[in-house]
Design an enzyme around this catalytic site. Structure first.
Site, PDB file in Angstrom:
ATOM      1  N   CYS A  96       0.834  -1.207   0.000  1.00 43.11           N
ATOM      2  CA  CYS A  96       0.000   0.000   0.000  1.00 43.11           C
ATOM      3  C   CYS A  96       0.868   1.257   0.000  1.00 43.11           C
ATOM      4  O   CYS A  96       1.361   1.683   1.043  1.00 43.11           O
ATOM      5  CB  CYS A  96      -0.920   0.002   1.219  1.00 43.11           C
ATOM      6  SG  CYS A  96      -2.037   1.432   1.281  1.00 43.11           S
TER       7      CYS A  96
ATOM      8  N   CYS B  74      -0.468   4.122   2.036  1.00 42.12           N
ATOM      9  CA  CYS B  74      -0.299   3.929   3.481  1.00 42.12           C
ATOM     10  C   CYS B  74       1.132   4.229   3.924  1.00 42.12           C
ATOM     11  O   CYS B  74       1.355   4.854   4.959  1.00 42.12           O
ATOM     12  CB  CYS B  74      -0.636   2.486   3.868  1.00 42.12           C
ATOM     13  SG  CYS B  74      -2.230   1.879   3.332  1.00 42.12           S
ATOM     14  N   ASP B  75       2.094   3.765   3.140  1.00 46.38           N
ATOM     15  CA  ASP B  75       3.478   3.735   3.599  1.00 46.38           C
ATOM     16  C   ASP B  75       4.463   4.576   2.793  1.00 46.38           C
ATOM     17  O   ASP B  75       5.634   4.670   3.168  1.00 46.38           O
ATOM     18  CB  ASP B  75       3.979   2.276   3.611  1.00 46.38           C
ATOM     19  CG  ASP B  75       3.147   1.396   4.527  1.00 46.38           C
ATOM     20  OD1 ASP B  75       2.690   1.898   5.565  1.00 46.38           O
ATOM     21  OD2 ASP B  75       2.940   0.219   4.191  1.00 46.38           O
TER      22      ASP B  75
END
Length: 313
Positions: free
Chosen positions: A136, A139-140
Site C-alpha cells: 500500500c 499507506c506507507d
C-alpha cells in the site's frame, strides 16, 4: 459443544468497517454479534505506523485495532473469536455456520470481510513485511522520502502506486514480467514522462534482500526472464502491486459481484443484491481501500441495517 446464537445483526469481519458497524449498531440498541474471522483486526494488524487515521498523528496498526475492538465492546457489541465457514442467505433469518460449531441466526447481516493484497509468495517477502515490504503506497509511501523504492506489477494499481511514490521517493523502479503494461494508456503516458521512474521490462523479483538487525530492505534480486541474467536492484522499500483479492468466497454464489469478485452495493448505500444483507469496506471498495473509508462504510452499513430492520418491524 454446538449452540445456536440469535441476533438482530450479525457482523462478519473485524477490520475498521466491522468494528465501526458494531459501534453504530450497538448505539442503535441492535445488540450486534461480531465474528472476528481468521485475522482479527484485518490488514491493519500487519501494518506498522499509521499516520493517516484522523486524530492520531501516529499509531501502530495493531494498537489502533485493539482500541477499535475495545470501543465496540464498550458500546455493547458481543465480539467473538470464530470463523464463518458457510452462509445461507436464501431465507430469513439468515444462517451462518462457525468453525467453532456455533450456528448464528440473524435478521440482518453486515459483511466486512475485507480484501487481501495479492503477494508474490516469496519467503523473503513474508520476512520483511512491515519492514520495507508493503502492498500500500498510500499507506506507507511517506516513510520513503528521499529514498529509492521498487514497485512490482504491470496494471493500473502498479502504475498508480509508482506515480504516487514519486511524491516522496528520489527514484522509483517499476519491475514488470512482460514487455508492455496492462494499465490504462493515460497512466502509462504519465509514467513514461516522469523522470523519477525507471521501468525494468521482462523481469521478475526472485528475492527481497536486507539487513537482520535492524530488519530492513536494502534491495531486490531481479531476474530477466528472457536472458536469465540476475542483478540486485538497490532500494529501501519494495511495493507489491499485483492486485487485491476481495474476501468474497462466502457469498460469491449468492450475491451480485463486480470488478473481479468485489461485492456489489447499490450506489450511495451498503445494500447488496439481497435485502437485509449489507456490505462495507474493502470487500466492496476496489477504489479507495483506506481504513478511514472502510470505517465510514461500516457506519453506513449499521445505519442502513437499522433503517431496514425498522421497516420490517
Amino acid at each position: 459443544m454446538s449452540e445456536t446464537k440469535k441476533t438482530k445483526v450479525l457482523i462478519i469481519g473485524s477490520g475498521p468497517a466491522g468494528y465501526t458497524a458494531a459501534v453504530y449498531s450497538s448505539r442503535a440498541m441492535l445488540e450486534p454479534v461480531l465474528v472476528q474471522g481468521l485475522q482479527p483486526g484485518g490488514q491493519l494488524t500487519i501494518t506498522t505506523e499509521v499516520e493517516n487515521w484522523p486524530g492520531e498523528t501516529e499509531i501502530q496498526g495493531p494498537d489502533l485495532m485493539v482500541k477499535m475492538e475495545a470501543h465496540a465492546k464498550a458500546m455493547g457489541a458481543e465480539v467473538l473469536t470464530d470463523y464463518i465457514t458457510s452462509l445461507d442467505l436464501s431465507k430469513r433469518p439468515f444462517t451462518a455456520y462457525g468453525d467453532s460449531g456455533t450456528t448464528y441466526e440473524a435478521d440482518a447481516i453486515i459483511l466486512a470481510t475485507g480484501a487481501q493484497a495479492r503477494w508474490l509468495g516469496l519467503p523473503s517477502e513474508e520476512k520483511f513485511k512491515g519492514f520495507g515490504v508493503s502492498a500500500c503506497a498510500t499507506c506507507d509511501g511517506f516513510f520513503y522520502r528521499g529514498r529509492e523504492v521498487v514497485v512490482i506489477g504491470g496494471g493500473n494499481t502498479a502504475v498508480e502506486e509508482a506515480l504516487f511514490l514519486t511524491n516522496f521517493a528520489s527514484k522509483v523502479t517499476l519491475i514488470h514480467r512482460r514487455d508492455s503494461l496492462r494499465s490504462e494508456k493515460i497512466l502509462q503516458d504519465r509514467l513514461f514522462k516522469n523522470p523519477k521512474i525507471e521501468v525494468m521490462w521482462d523481469t521478475t523479483v526472485e528475492e527481497v534482500v536486507g539487513t537482520e538487525a535492524p530488519l530492513g530492505v536494502t534491495g531486490v534480486r531481479a531476474k530477466n526472464v528472457k536472458t536469465g541474467e540476475e542483478s540486485i536492484v538497490p532500494c529501501d522499500g519494495f511495493f507489491v502491486a499485483i492486485g487485491h483479492a476481495p474476501a468474497s468466497e462466502l457469498v460469491k454464489d449468492q450475491l451480485k459481484l463486480h470488478s473481479g469478485g468485489y461485492v456489489w452495493v447499490e450506489p450511495g448505500t451498503t445494500h447488496t443484491s439481497i435485502e437485509g444483507v449489507f456490505a462495507a469496506g474493502d470487500l466492496t471498495d476496489h477504489t479507495y481501500r483506506q481504513a478511514v473509508t472502510s470505517a465510514g462504510m461500516g457506519c453506513m452499513a449499521a445505519l442502513d441495517a437499522e433503517r431496514w430492520l425498522a421497516e420490517q418491524d
